[in-house]
Enzyme design. Structure first.
Site, PDB file in Angstrom:
ATOM      1  N   ASP A   1       0.837  -1.212   0.000  1.00 39.73           N
ATOM      2  CA  ASP A   1       0.000   0.000   0.000  1.00 39.73           C
ATOM      3  C   ASP A   1       0.868   1.257   0.000  1.00 39.73           C
ATOM      4  O   ASP A   1       2.001   1.243   0.501  1.00 39.73           O
ATOM      5  CB  ASP A   1      -0.908  -0.026   1.244  1.00 39.73           C
ATOM      6  CG  ASP A   1      -2.067   0.951   1.119  1.00 39.73           C
ATOM      7  OD1 ASP A   1      -2.354   1.431   0.005  1.00 39.73           O
ATOM      8  OD2 ASP A   1      -2.686   1.236   2.163  1.00 39.73           O
TER       9      ASP A   1
ATOM     10  N   TRP B   1       2.858   7.924  -2.623  1.00 39.71           N
ATOM     11  CA  TRP B   1       4.245   8.073  -3.112  1.00 39.71           C
ATOM     12  C   TRP B   1       4.255   8.992  -4.341  1.00 39.71           C
ATOM     13  O   TRP B   1       5.073   9.895  -4.446  1.00 39.71           O
ATOM     14  CB  TRP B   1       4.799   6.690  -3.467  1.00 39.71           C
ATOM     15  CG  TRP B   1       6.235   6.662  -3.875  1.00 39.71           C
ATOM     16  CD1 TRP B   1       7.323   6.461  -3.064  1.00 39.71           C
ATOM     17  CD2 TRP B   1       6.762   6.849  -5.210  1.00 39.71           C
ATOM     18  NE1 TRP B   1       8.484   6.495  -3.810  1.00 39.71           N
ATOM     19  CE2 TRP B   1       8.164   6.733  -5.121  1.00 39.71           C
ATOM     20  CE3 TRP B   1       6.178   7.085  -6.452  1.00 39.71           C
ATOM     21  CZ2 TRP B   1       9.007   6.851  -6.229  1.00 39.71           C
ATOM     22  CZ3 TRP B   1       6.999   7.210  -7.568  1.00 39.71           C
ATOM     23  CH2 TRP B   1       8.400   7.101  -7.443  1.00 39.71           C
TER      24      TRP B   1
ATOM     25  N   HIS C   1       2.210   3.276  -8.982  1.00 42.87           N
ATOM     26  CA  HIS C   1       2.080   1.821  -9.169  1.00 42.87           C
ATOM     27  C   HIS C   1       3.281   1.282  -9.948  1.00 42.87           C
ATOM     28  O   HIS C   1       3.813   0.220  -9.643  1.00 42.87           O
ATOM     29  CB  HIS C   1       0.787   1.496  -9.917  1.00 42.87           C
ATOM     30  CG  HIS C   1      -0.458   1.943  -9.199  1.00 42.87           C
ATOM     31  ND1 HIS C   1      -0.668   1.682  -7.862  1.00 42.87           N
ATOM     32  CD2 HIS C   1      -1.543   2.643  -9.625  1.00 42.87           C
ATOM     33  CE1 HIS C   1      -1.850   2.191  -7.499  1.00 42.87           C
ATOM     34  NE2 HIS C   1      -2.393   2.790  -8.550  1.00 42.87           N
TER      35      HIS C   1
ATOM     36  N   LEU D   1      10.248 -20.875  -4.454  1.00 40.89           N
ATOM     37  CA  LEU D   1       9.311 -19.951  -3.791  1.00 40.89           C
ATOM     38  C   LEU D   1       7.947 -20.056  -4.462  1.00 40.89           C
ATOM     39  O   LEU D   1       7.852 -20.056  -5.690  1.00 40.89           O
ATOM     40  CB  LEU D   1       9.831 -18.503  -3.912  1.00 40.89           C
ATOM     41  CG  LEU D   1       8.920 -17.387  -3.369  1.00 40.89           C
ATOM     42  CD1 LEU D   1       8.834 -17.446  -1.846  1.00 40.89           C
ATOM     43  CD2 LEU D   1       9.412 -16.005  -3.806  1.00 40.89           C
TER      44      LEU D   1
HETATM   45  C1  IPE Z   1      -5.463  -2.717  -0.014  1.00 38.32           C
HETATM   46  O1  IPE Z   1      -5.106  -1.381  -0.209  1.00 38.32           O
HETATM   47  C2  IPE Z   1      -5.449  -3.445  -1.321  1.00 38.32           C
HETATM   48  C3  IPE Z   1      -4.144  -3.608  -1.936  1.00 38.32           C
HETATM   49  C4  IPE Z   1      -2.993  -3.267  -1.434  1.00 38.32           C
HETATM   50  C5  IPE Z   1      -4.144  -4.219  -3.225  1.00 38.32           C
HETATM   51  P1  IPE Z   1      -6.217  -0.242  -0.375  1.00 38.32           P
HETATM   52  O2  IPE Z   1      -5.482   1.034  -0.521  1.00 38.32           O
HETATM   53  O3  IPE Z   1      -7.172  -0.608  -1.429  1.00 38.32           O
HETATM   54  O4  IPE Z   1      -6.964  -0.335   1.035  1.00 38.32           O
HETATM   55  P2  IPE Z   1      -7.770   0.784   1.841  1.00 38.32           P
HETATM   56  O5  IPE Z   1      -8.780   1.372   0.893  1.00 38.32           O
HETATM   57  O6  IPE Z   1      -6.782   1.798   2.302  1.00 38.32           O
HETATM   58  O7  IPE Z   1      -8.376   0.037   2.988  1.00 38.32           O
HETATM   59  C1  IPE Z   2      -1.646   0.214  -3.292  1.00 39.47           C
HETATM   60  O1  IPE Z   2      -1.429   1.585  -3.383  1.00 39.47           O
HETATM   61  C2  IPE Z   2      -1.888  -0.425  -4.646  1.00 39.47           C
HETATM   62  C3  IPE Z   2      -3.294  -0.756  -4.903  1.00 39.47           C
HETATM   63  C4  IPE Z   2      -4.258  -0.756  -4.021  1.00 39.47           C
HETATM   64  C5  IPE Z   2      -3.643  -1.164  -6.253  1.00 39.47           C
HETATM   65  P1  IPE Z   2      -2.624   2.624  -3.361  1.00 39.47           P
HETATM   66  O2  IPE Z   2      -3.025   2.928  -4.761  1.00 39.47           O
HETATM   67  O3  IPE Z   2      -3.726   2.161  -2.483  1.00 39.47           O
HETATM   68  O4  IPE Z   2      -1.905   3.894  -2.719  1.00 39.47           O
HETATM   69  P2  IPE Z   2      -2.498   4.915  -1.653  1.00 39.47           P
HETATM   70  O5  IPE Z   2      -3.038   4.120  -0.514  1.00 39.47           O
HETATM   71  O6  IPE Z   2      -3.587   5.663  -2.358  1.00 39.47           O
HETATM   72  O7  IPE Z   2      -1.337   5.768  -1.267  1.00 39.47           O
HETATM   73 MG    MG Z   3      -4.092   2.390  -0.511  1.00 31.83          MG
END
Ligand code: IPE
Ligand code: IPE
Ligand code: MG
Length: 246
Positions: A24, A29, A41, A135
């Site tokens: 996450d 970032w 991403h 793995l």
């Molecule tokens: C959880 O992150 C899902 C993934 C890392 C793929 P999110 O960014 O979607 O979760 P919330 O919305 O902060 O709970």
């Molecule tokens: C995690 O990063 C990746 C996915 C959930 C696909 P986020 O896109 O949730 O990044 P933040 O939480 O908005 O910083």
């Molecule tokens: Mg997120």
């Protein structure tokens, strides 16, 4: 530098058999650099490579990465499209490398919802990495833990209706055997990056006794060294499983 942490891990001996990671913080970032979210991403791919290498080095047997949740389908179409293309790009670039290193890739989740290109890519990576013994890499994509548990319940109900299973035989093992994770032990360690103190519908059943490790580091900044720090912290934990220690 990270090699002295690896040596400390090895001296201690016990490493987690299975590590699960909620990757996450990609959006934050990118925002911090005034970049569009998809570039966050994209930057996160390097961190994926780092944790895979770190798990190979530390001889962790199973790594489950939460890459895209079912709830993430509610994001803007442009971001979803970028993530799907990134998945294809990642597989095209890394497939040979994963196979060479003995990494077996499995996709956990509702892959029927993926765009055709992404769907073909994930099917190809599963077929072409099958049998790697170093793995097991589970990529959780279009994954929701509640949907996974509901699916297991449906499979059990079908078997009861067909007369192949008695309701009285439905125990914890029977449920666990019908989850996507059936072949693997439960995660010993859950890592979540970006500081959020929640599970976000990830492996709810399987995390029953996992050690939780939340780091403020954003996913694109996460390195092999950060992974080793998490494993060292895990080795300091006292896992009681509801019992008392002698
Ligand atoms: C959880 O992150 C899902 C993934 C890392 C793929 P999110 O960014 O979607 O979760 P919330 O919305 O902060 O709970
Ligand atoms: C995690 O990063 C990746 C996915 C959930 C696909 P986020 O896109 O949730 O990044 P933040 O939480 O908005 O910083
Ligand atoms: Mg997120």
């Amino acid at each position: 530098m990270s090699d002295d942490l690896l040596r400390r891990i090895q001296v201690h001996g016990s490493v987690p058999a299975h590590i699960a990671v909620i990757m996450d913080g990609n959006g934050r970032w990118a925002k911090g650099r005034a970049l569009p979210r998809p570039l966050g991403h994209h930057a996160g791919m390097r961190a994926v490579r780092e944790v895979i290498q770190g798990c190979l080095d530390a001889r962790v047997g199973v790594l489950s990465l939460f890459a895209f949740s079912q709830e993430n389908w509610q994001r803007p179409a442009g971001e979803i499209g970028a993530l799907m293309r990134l998945l294809e790009e990642y597989i095209a670039r890394e497939l040979g490398n994963l196979r060479e290193k003995g990494v077996t890739v499995r996709i956990l989740g509702d892959i029927e919802r993926l765009a055709p290109g992404a769907r073909n890519a994930v099917e190809r990576v599963m077929a072409e990495t099958a049998g790697g013994g170093e793995l097991a890499l589970n990529l959780c994509i279009s994954y929701s833990s509640r949907a996974e548990i509901a699916r297991a319940a449906r499979l059990l109900a079908d078997e009861v209706a067909a007369g192949r299973l008695e309701p009285a035989d439905i125990d914890e093992q029977a449920v666990a055997r019908r989850l996507y994770t059936a072949p693997w032990p439960d995660p010993d360690l859950l890592i979540r990056t970006s500081g959020e103190m929640r599970i976000s519908n990830f492996l709810l059943w399987q995390l029953a006794y996992a050690e939780l490790y939340v780091t403020p580091v954003l996913w694109p900044d996460f390195t092999r060294r950060h992974l080793f720090e998490a494993i060292l912290e895990f080795q300091r934990r006292d896992r009681r499983f509801g019992r008392v220690t002698a």
